[in-house]
Design a protein around this motif. Structure first.
Motif, PDB file in Angstrom:
ATOM      1  N   LEU A 116       3.193   8.894   2.105  1.00  0.00           N
ATOM      2  CA  LEU A 116       3.438   7.927   1.044  1.00  0.00           C
ATOM      3  C   LEU A 116       3.593   6.570   1.707  1.00  0.00           C
ATOM      4  N   ALA A 117       2.641   5.673   1.452  1.00  0.00           N
ATOM      5  CA  ALA A 117       2.666   4.329   2.016  1.00  0.00           C
ATOM      6  C   ALA A 117       3.103   3.357   0.932  1.00  0.00           C
ATOM      7  N   THR A 118       4.009   2.435   1.279  1.00  0.00           N
ATOM      8  CA  THR A 118       4.489   1.440   0.319  1.00  0.00           C
ATOM      9  C   THR A 118       4.501   0.061   0.953  1.00  0.00           C
ATOM     10  N   GLY A 119       4.380  -0.947   0.093  1.00  0.00           N
ATOM     11  CA  GLY A 119       4.473  -2.330   0.535  1.00  0.00           C
ATOM     12  C   GLY A 119       3.184  -2.883   1.109  1.00  0.00           C
ATOM     13  N   GLY A 120       2.356  -3.497   0.281  1.00  0.00           N
ATOM     14  CA  GLY A 120       1.131  -4.141   0.756  1.00  0.00           C
ATOM     15  C   GLY A 120       0.204  -3.200   1.494  1.00  0.00           C
ATOM     16  N   VAL A 121      -0.091  -2.052   0.903  1.00  0.00           N
ATOM     17  CA  VAL A 121      -0.890  -1.017   1.564  1.00  0.00           C
ATOM     18  C   VAL A 121      -2.355  -1.436   1.613  1.00  0.00           C
ATOM     19  N   HIS A 122      -2.949  -1.291   2.786  1.00  0.00           N
ATOM     20  CA  HIS A 122      -4.387  -1.510   2.973  1.00  0.00           C
ATOM     21  C   HIS A 122      -4.896  -0.417   3.901  1.00  0.00           C
ATOM     22  N   GLY A 123      -5.852   0.367   3.411  1.00  0.00           N
ATOM     23  CA  GLY A 123      -6.418   1.449   4.204  1.00  0.00           C
ATOM     24  C   GLY A 123      -7.921   1.328   4.306  1.00  0.00           C
ATOM     25  N   VAL A 124      -8.469   1.751   5.447  1.00  0.00           N
ATOM     26  CA  VAL A 124      -9.917   1.740   5.689  1.00  0.00           C
ATOM     27  C   VAL A 124     -10.291   3.077   6.297  1.00  0.00           C
ATOM     28  N   ASP A 125     -11.364   3.666   5.763  1.00  0.00           N
ATOM     29  CA  ASP A 125     -11.878   4.924   6.290  1.00  0.00           C
ATOM     30  C   ASP A 125     -13.399   4.847   6.238  1.00  0.00           C
ATOM     31  N   GLY A 126     -14.018   4.534   7.364  1.00  0.00           N
ATOM     32  CA  GLY A 126     -15.468   4.352   7.387  1.00  0.00           C
ATOM     33  C   GLY A 126     -15.849   3.178   6.504  1.00  0.00           C
ATOM     34  N   GLY A 127     -16.792   3.377   5.576  1.00  0.00           N
ATOM     35  CA  GLY A 127     -17.234   2.329   4.667  1.00  0.00           C
ATOM     36  C   GLY A 127     -16.416   2.240   3.403  1.00  0.00           C
ATOM     37  N   LYS A 128     -15.277   2.917   3.365  1.00  0.00           N
ATOM     38  CA  LYS A 128     -14.429   2.926   2.169  1.00  0.00           C
ATOM     39  C   LYS A 128     -13.090   2.273   2.498  1.00  0.00           C
ATOM     40  N   SER A 129     -12.496   1.627   1.493  1.00  0.00           N
ATOM     41  CA  SER A 129     -11.170   1.043   1.686  1.00  0.00           C
ATOM     42  C   SER A 129     -10.379   1.143   0.389  1.00  0.00           C
ATOM     43  N   PHE A 130      -9.059   0.990   0.505  1.00  0.00           N
ATOM     44  CA  PHE A 130      -8.181   1.033  -0.662  1.00  0.00           C
ATOM     45  C   PHE A 130      -6.992   0.124  -0.436  1.00  0.00           C
ATOM     46  N   THR A 131      -6.481  -0.441  -1.535  1.00  0.00           N
ATOM     47  CA  THR A 131      -5.301  -1.299  -1.479  1.00  0.00           C
ATOM     48  C   THR A 131      -4.413  -1.007  -2.685  1.00  0.00           C
ATOM     49  N   GLY A 132      -3.137  -1.301  -2.532  1.00  0.00           N
ATOM     50  CA  GLY A 132      -2.161  -1.141  -3.607  1.00  0.00           C
ATOM     51  C   GLY A 132      -0.770  -1.326  -3.056  1.00  0.00           C
ATOM     52  N   GLU A 133       0.199  -1.373  -3.928  1.00  0.00           N
ATOM     53  CA  GLU A 133       1.591  -1.496  -3.479  1.00  0.00           C
ATOM     54  C   GLU A 133       2.165  -0.151  -3.059  1.00  0.00           C
ATOM     55  N   GLN A 134       1.625   0.936  -3.606  1.00  0.00           N
ATOM     56  CA  GLN A 134       2.077   2.275  -3.225  1.00  0.00           C
ATOM     57  C   GLN A 134       0.883   3.218  -3.284  1.00  0.00           C
ATOM     58  N   VAL A 135       0.660   3.946  -2.193  1.00  0.00           N
ATOM     59  CA  VAL A 135      -0.471   4.864  -2.120  1.00  0.00           C
ATOM     60  C   VAL A 135       0.006   6.204  -1.557  1.00  0.00           C
ATOM     61  N   ASP A 136      -0.274   7.271  -2.316  1.00  0.00           N
ATOM     62  CA  ASP A 136      -0.075   8.631  -1.814  1.00  0.00           C
ATOM     63  C   ASP A 136      -1.386   9.057  -1.173  1.00  0.00           C
ATOM     64  N   TYR A 137      -1.315   9.597   0.035  1.00  0.00           N
ATOM     65  CA  TYR A 137      -2.519   9.983   0.782  1.00  0.00           C
ATOM     66  C   TYR A 137      -2.385  11.441   1.218  1.00  0.00           C
ATOM     67  N   TYR A 138      -3.377  12.256   0.835  1.00  0.00           N
ATOM     68  CA  TYR A 138      -3.407  13.672   1.182  1.00  0.00           C
ATOM     69  C   TYR A 138      -4.665  13.927   2.019  1.00  0.00           C
ATOM     70  N   PRO A 139      -4.568  13.805   3.335  1.00  0.00           N
ATOM     71  CA  PRO A 139      -5.761  13.871   4.189  1.00  0.00           C
ATOM     72  C   PRO A 139      -6.494  15.209   4.153  1.00  0.00           C
ATOM     73  N   ASN A 140      -5.803  16.303   3.880  1.00  0.00           N
ATOM     74  CA  ASN A 140      -6.438  17.620   3.904  1.00  0.00           C
ATOM     75  C   ASN A 140      -7.027  18.032   2.557  1.00  0.00           C
ATOM     76  N   GLN A 141      -7.032  17.114   1.591  1.00  0.00           N
ATOM     77  CA  GLN A 141      -7.617  17.379   0.271  1.00  0.00           C
ATOM     78  C   GLN A 141      -8.757  16.398   0.024  1.00  0.00           C
TER      79      GLN A 141
END
Length: 192
Positions: free
Chosen positions: A69-94
Motif C-alpha cells: 500500500l503506497a500513499t502520498g504522491g504515488v508514482h509508479g512505472v513498469d515498462g511502458g506503463k505508469s500510474f499515479t495517485g494519492e493512494q495505490v494498492d499494488y498486488y504484484p502476484n496478481q
C-alpha cells in the motif's frame, strides 16, 4: 540505527534505510518490520523497486510480498506503463494489479486513462475506471469518456464506455449510453 526485539520480532530502523524482501527493494528515511508477520512500514522519500517496477511515494506498508500500500504522491512505472495517485494498492502476484480507489491516472504507451476510481492489471494492459472516466489516445487522436470505461489494451485494443458515453476524433463527436471503440493499428477509431 536499528533496534531489534528478538522476542516480538519487531525491528525499527532510522536513517537511509534499505529494506529487502524477495525481489523487492525499498529505500526510505525510516522503517519498521516484524520478522514473524513480515509486515513492514517504510516512510520518508520512499523508492521501491520490484522486478521491472519502480515506485516513489511518501510511505509504503506491506504485509509481505503479496501486497503493498503506497500513499502520498504515488508514482509508479513498469515498462511502458505508469500510474499515479494519492493512494495505490499494488498486488504484484496478481498480474501486477493496482487499485487507485481515490482516483488517479494509468498510462499505457500513448494512452492515458483517468477516473475517480481506477483499477488495472498492468501485465494485461486491462484497466477499469469508474466515475468521470476519461481516455486520451494522443497517437490515435481519440478522446473519450463516460461513467465507466473498461479498457482492453493488450490483446483486444478496445475500450467499452457506458453511461453518458462520448468520443471525439478530429471534428467527429459521438454520444450514447454505451460506446465500444476499437483502437485500430492504423490510428483510426472504429466505433460500434
Amino acid at each position: 540505527s536499528v533496534e531489534y526485539d528478538m522476542a516480538s520480532g519487531e525491528a525499527i530502523a532510522a536513517g537511509n534505510v534499505l529494506f529487502k524482501q524477495g525481489t523487492s527493494r525499498i529505500a526510505g528515511g525510516k522503517a519498521s518490520y516484524n520478522a514473524k508477520t513480515q509486515a513492514a512500514c517504510i516512510e520518508g522519500n520512499v523508492i521501491a523497486i520490484r522486478d521491472n517496477m519502480r515506485l516513489t511515494c511518501a510511505k509504503i506498508t506491506t504485509d509481505g510480498e503479496e501486497h503493498m500500500l503506497a500513499t502520498g504522491g504515488v508514482h509508479g512505472v513498469d515498462g511502458g506503463k505508469s500510474f499515479t495517485g494519492e493512494q495505490v494498492d499494488y498486488y504484484p502476484n496478481q498480474n501486477k494489479y493496482v487499485l487507485i480507489a481515490a482516483g488517479g491516472t494509468l498510462t499505457s504507451g500513448a494512452d492515458t486513462f483517468k477516473a475517480d476510481r481506477l483499477e488495472g492489471w498492468l501485465d494485461d494492459a486491462h484497466y477499469v475506471g469508474t466515475g468521470n472516466a476519461h481516455l486520451a489516445s494522443a497517437a490515435k487522436g481519440i478522446e473519450a469518456g463516460g461513467d465507466v470505461a473498461d479498457y482492453y489494451g493488450k490483446d483486444q485494443g478496445k475500450v467499452v464506455i457506458t453511461g453518458n458515453a462520448w468520443a471525439t476524433q478530429e471534428n467527429n463527436t459521438m454520444k450514447s449510453n454505451r460506446l465500444t471503440i476499437y483502437l485500430a493499428d492504423n490510428g483510426d477509431a472504429k466505433v460500434k
